[in-house]
Structures are given as structure tokens and as C-alpha cells.
Design a protein around this motif. Structure first.
Motif, PDB file in Angstrom:
ATOM      1  N   GLN A  34      -8.229  37.463   3.072  1.00  0.00           N
ATOM      2  CA  GLN A  34      -7.833  38.018   1.744  1.00  0.00           C
ATOM      3  C   GLN A  34      -7.303  37.448   0.575  1.00  0.00           C
ATOM      4  O   GLN A  34      -6.238  36.467  -0.110  1.00  0.00           O
ATOM      5  CB  GLN A  34      -7.058  39.406   1.797  1.00  0.00           C
ATOM      6  N   VAL A  35      -8.089  37.185  -0.660  1.00  0.00           N
ATOM      7  CA  VAL A  35      -8.211  36.763  -1.346  1.00  0.00           C
ATOM      8  C   VAL A  35      -7.028  37.338  -2.582  1.00  0.00           C
ATOM      9  O   VAL A  35      -7.818  38.900  -2.607  1.00  0.00           O
ATOM     10  CB  VAL A  35      -9.742  36.345  -2.248  1.00  0.00           C
ATOM     11  N   LYS A  36      -6.017  36.883  -2.762  1.00  0.00           N
ATOM     12  CA  LYS A  36      -4.890  36.846  -4.016  1.00  0.00           C
ATOM     13  C   LYS A  36      -5.406  37.219  -4.942  1.00  0.00           C
ATOM     14  O   LYS A  36      -5.712  38.062  -6.133  1.00  0.00           O
ATOM     15  CB  LYS A  36      -3.619  36.861  -3.430  1.00  0.00           C
ATOM     16  N   LYS A  37      -6.272  35.533  -5.832  1.00  0.00           N
ATOM     17  CA  LYS A  37      -5.919  34.745  -7.167  1.00  0.00           C
ATOM     18  C   LYS A  37      -7.855  34.494  -6.841  1.00  0.00           C
ATOM     19  O   LYS A  37      -7.472  33.319  -5.168  1.00  0.00           O
ATOM     20  CB  LYS A  37      -4.727  34.118  -6.889  1.00  0.00           C
ATOM     21  N   PRO A  38      -8.901  34.408  -7.673  1.00  0.00           N
ATOM     22  CA  PRO A  38      -9.704  33.142  -7.241  1.00  0.00           C
ATOM     23  C   PRO A  38      -9.174  32.452  -7.533  1.00  0.00           C
ATOM     24  O   PRO A  38      -8.441  31.956  -8.609  1.00  0.00           O
ATOM     25  CB  PRO A  38     -11.177  35.101  -8.175  1.00  0.00           C
ATOM     26  N   PRO A  39     -10.259  31.502  -7.495  1.00  0.00           N
ATOM     27  CA  PRO A  39     -10.190  30.178  -8.217  1.00  0.00           C
ATOM     28  C   PRO A  39     -10.403  30.047  -9.581  1.00  0.00           C
ATOM     29  O   PRO A  39     -11.249  31.017 -10.423  1.00  0.00           O
ATOM     30  CB  PRO A  39     -11.200  29.773  -7.094  1.00  0.00           C
ATOM     31  N   ILE A  40      -9.472  29.318  -9.744  1.00  0.00           N
ATOM     32  CA  ILE A  40      -9.277  28.935 -11.392  1.00  0.00           C
ATOM     33  C   ILE A  40      -9.307  27.163 -11.761  1.00  0.00           C
ATOM     34  O   ILE A  40      -8.735  26.851 -11.133  1.00  0.00           O
ATOM     35  CB  ILE A  40      -8.433  29.808 -11.906  1.00  0.00           C
ATOM     36  N   ALA A  41     -10.796  26.819 -12.275  1.00  0.00           N
ATOM     37  CA  ALA A  41     -10.492  25.679 -12.399  1.00  0.00           C
ATOM     38  C   ALA A  41     -10.744  25.164 -11.417  1.00  0.00           C
ATOM     39  O   ALA A  41     -11.422  25.656  -9.919  1.00  0.00           O
ATOM     40  CB  ALA A  41      -9.929  24.823 -13.737  1.00  0.00           C
TER      41      ALA A  41
ATOM     42  N   ARG B   8      -2.846  44.443 -26.297  1.00  0.00           N
ATOM     43  CA  ARG B   8      -4.554  45.152 -25.644  1.00  0.00           C
ATOM     44  C   ARG B   8      -4.519  43.508 -25.748  1.00  0.00           C
ATOM     45  O   ARG B   8      -5.571  43.043 -24.826  1.00  0.00           O
ATOM     46  CB  ARG B   8      -4.919  45.297 -27.604  1.00  0.00           C
ATOM     47  N   LEU B   9      -4.177  41.913 -26.439  1.00  0.00           N
ATOM     48  CA  LEU B   9      -4.654  41.027 -26.273  1.00  0.00           C
ATOM     49  C   LEU B   9      -4.335  40.347 -24.652  1.00  0.00           C
ATOM     50  O   LEU B   9      -5.273  39.657 -24.296  1.00  0.00           O
ATOM     51  CB  LEU B   9      -4.620  39.499 -27.200  1.00  0.00           C
ATOM     52  N   LEU B  10      -3.397  41.043 -24.373  1.00  0.00           N
ATOM     53  CA  LEU B  10      -3.042  40.819 -22.850  1.00  0.00           C
ATOM     54  C   LEU B  10      -3.797  40.910 -22.168  1.00  0.00           C
ATOM     55  O   LEU B  10      -4.338  40.683 -20.943  1.00  0.00           O
ATOM     56  CB  LEU B  10      -1.158  40.838 -22.248  1.00  0.00           C
ATOM     57  N   ARG B  11      -3.885  42.264 -22.241  1.00  0.00           N
ATOM     58  CA  ARG B  11      -4.775  43.263 -21.065  1.00  0.00           C
ATOM     59  C   ARG B  11      -6.461  42.677 -21.123  1.00  0.00           C
ATOM     60  O   ARG B  11      -6.817  42.207 -20.268  1.00  0.00           O
ATOM     61  CB  ARG B  11      -4.908  44.505 -21.743  1.00  0.00           C
ATOM     62  N   LEU B  12      -7.139  42.283 -22.666  1.00  0.00           N
ATOM     63  CA  LEU B  12      -8.432  42.216 -22.465  1.00  0.00           C
ATOM     64  C   LEU B  12      -8.598  40.287 -21.991  1.00  0.00           C
ATOM     65  O   LEU B  12      -9.507  40.083 -21.687  1.00  0.00           O
ATOM     66  CB  LEU B  12      -8.752  41.954 -24.510  1.00  0.00           C
ATOM     67  N   ARG B  13      -7.595  39.304 -22.436  1.00  0.00           N
ATOM     68  CA  ARG B  13      -7.997  38.382 -22.357  1.00  0.00           C
ATOM     69  C   ARG B  13      -7.427  37.843 -20.621  1.00  0.00           C
ATOM     70  O   ARG B  13      -7.571  37.494 -19.828  1.00  0.00           O
ATOM     71  CB  ARG B  13      -6.998  36.924 -22.560  1.00  0.00           C
ATOM     72  N   ARG B  14      -6.729  38.819 -19.896  1.00  0.00           N
ATOM     73  CA  ARG B  14      -6.516  39.260 -18.080  1.00  0.00           C
ATOM     74  C   ARG B  14      -5.471  38.015 -18.519  1.00  0.00           C
ATOM     75  O   ARG B  14      -5.969  37.196 -17.229  1.00  0.00           O
ATOM     76  CB  ARG B  14      -7.671  38.791 -17.311  1.00  0.00           C
TER      77      ARG B  14
ATOM     78  N   ALA C 145      -4.227  37.958 -11.405  1.00  0.00           N
ATOM     79  CA  ALA C 145      -5.007  39.183 -10.184  1.00  0.00           C
ATOM     80  C   ALA C 145      -6.938  38.287 -10.436  1.00  0.00           C
ATOM     81  O   ALA C 145      -7.176  38.662  -9.014  1.00  0.00           O
ATOM     82  CB  ALA C 145      -5.092  40.379 -10.130  1.00  0.00           C
ATOM     83  N   ASP C 146      -6.906  37.955 -11.505  1.00  0.00           N
ATOM     84  CA  ASP C 146      -7.913  38.292 -11.862  1.00  0.00           C
ATOM     85  C   ASP C 146      -8.243  36.940 -12.690  1.00  0.00           C
ATOM     86  O   ASP C 146      -7.883  35.956 -13.212  1.00  0.00           O
ATOM     87  CB  ASP C 146      -8.638  39.136 -12.862  1.00  0.00           C
ATOM     88  N   SER C 147      -9.408  36.537 -12.662  1.00  0.00           N
ATOM     89  CA  SER C 147      -9.592  35.000 -13.951  1.00  0.00           C
ATOM     90  C   SER C 147      -9.983  35.722 -15.259  1.00  0.00           C
ATOM     91  O   SER C 147     -10.746  36.553 -15.816  1.00  0.00           O
ATOM     92  CB  SER C 147     -11.072  34.959 -13.347  1.00  0.00           C
ATOM     93  N   PRO C 148      -8.555  35.285 -15.853  1.00  0.00           N
ATOM     94  CA  PRO C 148      -8.713  34.927 -17.008  1.00  0.00           C
ATOM     95  C   PRO C 148     -10.344  34.892 -18.539  1.00  0.00           C
ATOM     96  O   PRO C 148     -11.383  34.093 -17.296  1.00  0.00           O
ATOM     97  CB  PRO C 148      -7.773  33.827 -18.227  1.00  0.00           C
ATOM     98  N   LEU C 149     -10.271  35.630 -19.219  1.00  0.00           N
ATOM     99  CA  LEU C 149     -11.388  35.433 -20.177  1.00  0.00           C
ATOM    100  C   LEU C 149     -11.351  34.460 -20.504  1.00  0.00           C
ATOM    101  O   LEU C 149     -10.622  33.142 -21.033  1.00  0.00           O
ATOM    102  CB  LEU C 149     -11.076  36.268 -21.639  1.00  0.00           C
ATOM    103  N   ALA C 150     -12.838  33.478 -20.744  1.00  0.00           N
ATOM    104  CA  ALA C 150     -12.465  31.863 -21.030  1.00  0.00           C
ATOM    105  C   ALA C 150     -12.218  32.630 -22.593  1.00  0.00           C
ATOM    106  O   ALA C 150     -13.215  33.320 -23.594  1.00  0.00           O
ATOM    107  CB  ALA C 150     -14.222  31.482 -20.978  1.00  0.00           C
ATOM    108  N   GLY C 151     -12.560  31.342 -23.679  1.00  0.00           N
ATOM    109  CA  GLY C 151     -12.286  31.128 -25.029  1.00  0.00           C
ATOM    110  C   GLY C 151     -10.297  30.883 -24.992  1.00  0.00           C
ATOM    111  O   GLY C 151      -9.953  30.609 -24.740  1.00  0.00           O
TER     112      GLY C 151
END
Length: 368
Positions: free
Chosen positions: A87-94, A294-300, A354-360
């Protein structure tokens, strides 16, 4: 008021979660169903890297996943060519491959079923942890593990039982498919962003604002139509501001976020706070605590996070900021742990990735 915004008639379909008019989550509705968190695959064991205690797993499409030894099952390590249910636990990042596990988890709104696990557990966020754990012991299927989530506390028992039964039936289907299919193969797509949001929220949005009634209908929530829900709520502007390196606070202070290889570093500054010196540090820090959550949640954001609040005059003020920050994190769907202030005065915490962070996050204000 919590409101879910849906933009589906745009070139980039997306969802935004708003709380009291502020953007708290943003998701592209287009995603890789085979490599996002939660996808279940039949992979093929590849090269072993004993030096780092892991092996690579060949996945559909010729892609590779990273499987640490401590995420495998059984006394024998997989050998090259072995079919592996992962199972994918964390998606590919970069450049990093998807992080895999053989400890499959089937999450629902009320529980997480662990088909290959054991024991009965309850969410640490539960109001009555002991009572919820006792319920988990009664409902746990034989030969499986079960975690009851906080949402189960307020749910009808028959609804919780139905979700557990559904998870057990799904696992039976996956086990059968794994025996019949040839590796590599996708067995179960990852849940989509909307499914994850509505599954993990403690409280459902009060309504949906969408540009297409058909897209919102399956959610089962009150729907209001608008041709441009994002524009009406300034989602683009809020998102652009939240992804800047320097984010301004209403008081005139600001927070600066620098992502390093090992940790996310956040600095709080009084900057242009012009409302007088008395209690200015505490005032800005309390404002920053809410905004950082809020920023930590929004940026993932995920991993280790260190926050350098403005120096405070005594421990009572530090505890007040600490309490405000923990309260602001309660709505976060990700697991967070606030460890407290270090001897250097930095607030130390972790947030599960658990999810890819937002770009930026690299751009700076033009007026800084």
C-alpha cells in the motif's frame, strides 16, 4: 461556518475548504489514483539495498516504490521477483519514490481496519479514550486489528459495525484478486481528495458552493450554485498569499517559513505591529499560532517543524501561546504532536506527512 467549494468547469478542477471565510484546505481534483496515499497494489520485489534497510518494488507502469525492511511482513525478507501486496503510505515527492508498506490499512469515517494486524485501539483524540477502546475490543473482527476513530464516538453503533463489515468484505476481494492477478497490478485505487476530506473531517461542512449541481450531488450536503465559487471567496488570492515565504499577520507582524531538507523552520516577527509595546510579543505570538496552524494544514506540511516565536517575558505567556497553538491544531486532519519549547526557546512539533505538499512557499513579497 465551514463551507466546501467545488470548481469543476475549469481547466483545473479543484476543491477548497473554507472556515469563517478563510481558506484552510485546497486540493486539485485530478490525482494519480495508482500512486497516491492509500492505493493498494500487487508489486514485484526488486533490488535490495541492505545498507539502507530497504528494497525497491516494481509497480505498474514501470515505476518503483521504496519498501523499508520494517514495513515488510513475515520472518523472511522478500526475494527478487516475489509478488508483494503493498500500500502507498506516502506518495512520490520530487525524485523520491513512493513510500510503501505491507501493513495494509483500510480507513473509513469511523474506523481503520488493519487486515494483517491485531489488537483493538482508539483514537488519542477521543473524549473518552477508554470507552472507545473497549468498544473496539468488542467490534474487532477475528484475526484483524481495529482502530476506532474519534468520529465513532458520536456515530450509531450499527453504522460503525456496517463500516467494519464493509472493510472486511473489501479485504476478502483484494486477497482473492492478489492471488489471481500477475504482478505488477493496481488492486485498489487511492481515494480521491474529496473522499479523503469528507472521511477525515470531525464535522461535515455545513454546505457546498459549486459551479455544477451534478458534481456536488453525490456528497449528500446542501448545495448552493454559483458560476465562480472560487472567485466569490477570493480563493486564488488567499492561496497565493498563503504559499509565500513571508506571510503577513493582521497586526502587522509576519511569519517566515523556510523548508529545509531536515525540517520546516518558521520565524515569527513583530515587524510593523504599531499597536503599542505593552504585550505586543504575546499579541503577535497568539495571532501567529492560529495562522501557523492554518498554514501547516493548507500547505500539507509534514515532518519536523520548529517555530521561533517572539521572545516572551515569562513561562505563563509561553504556556498561553502553547495552549492556543494546540487548540488551533484540533481541526487538522493530519496527526500532529506538539512537544513543547526547547531550551533555546523553539517550539518543537511534528506533523504526519501523508500527502504531497502544495507547490509554492519560495516566493517573497515584493514589498518585503
Amino acid at each position: 461556518m465551514t463551507e466546501l467549494l467545488l470548481r469543476t468547469r475549469d481547466a483545473k478542477p479543484a476543491a477548497a475548504l473554507m472556515k469563517e471565510g478563510r481558506l484552510v484546505e485546497y486540493w486539485d481534483l485530478e490525482y494519480d489514483a495508482g500512486l497516491s496515499s492509500g492505493a493498494i497494489l500487487l508489486g514485484k520485489a526488486g533490488r535490495t539495498m541492505k545498507g539502507i534497510g530497504a528494497l525497491f518494488v516494481t509497480l505498474p507502469g514501470g515505476k518503483e516504490g521504496f519498501l523499508p525492511f520494517n514495513e515488510t511482513r513475515g520472518e523472511r525478507l522478500p526475494q527478487a521477483g516475489d509478488p508483494l501486496l503493498v500500500q502507498v503510505k506516502k506518495p512520490p515527492i520530487a525524485a523520491k519514490s513512493a513510500y510503501l508498506t505491507m501493513d495494509v490499512a483500510l480507513p473509513g469515517r469511523y474506523c481503520v481496519l488493519l487486515p494483517l494486524g491485531d489488537g483493538a485501539h482508539a483514537s488519542a483524540r477521543a473524549r473518552d479514550h477508554i470507552a472507545l477502546k473497549n468498544l473496539a475490543k468488542k467490534l474487532r473482527p477475528d484475526g484483524m486489528g481495529l482502530v476506532l476513530r474519534k468520529n465513532a464516538e458520536d456515530a450509531a453503533r450499527e453504522d460503525v459495525e456496517a463500516e467494519i463489515a464493509s472493510g472486511a468484505a473489501l479485504w476478502a476481494e483484494l486477497s482473492t484478486a492478489a492471488k489471481r492477478r500477475s504482478a505488477p497490478a493496481l488492486l485498489l485505487e487511492a481515494p480521491g481528495p474529496l473522499e479523503k476530506i469528507l472521511r477525515d473531517l470531525a464535522d461535515m461542512p455545513e454546505r457546498v458552493l459549486a459551479d455544477d449541481e451534478k458534481a456536488a450531488a453525490p456528497l449528500g450536503l446542501p448545495v448552493r450554485l454559483h458560476e465562480d465559487p472560487f472567485g466569490l471567496n477570493s480563493v486564488g488570492q488567499q492561496l497565493e498569499q498563503a504559499l509565500r515565504r513571508r506571510v503577513h499577520l493582521p497586526s502587522g507582524g509576519n511569519v517566515v517559513l523556510d523548508q529545509c531538507e531536515a525540517a520546516l523552520l518558521i520565524d515569527v516577527n513583530s515587524a510593523n505591529d504599531t499597536r503599542g509595546e505593552g504585550g505586543a510579543a504575546l499579541r503577535v505570538n497568539l495571532e501567529a499560532a492560529d495562522e501557523i496552524a492554518r498554514l501547516l494544514r493548507l500547505r500539507r506540511a509534514g515532518g519536523i517543524i520548529l517555530i521561533d516565536f517572539i521572545d516572551m517575558r515569562d513561562d505563563a505567556q509561553r504556556q498561553r501561546v502553547l495552549g492556543a497553538f494546540r487548540a488551533a491544531l484540533r481541526d487538522d486532519r493530519a496527526l500532529t504532536e506538539v512537544l513543547g519549547f526547547t531550551r533555546l526557546g523553539l517550539l518543537e512539533m511534528t506533523r504526519k506527512r501523508a500527502d504531497s505538499p502544495l507547490a509554492g512557499g519560495a516566493q517573497e513579497d515584493t514589498d518585503a
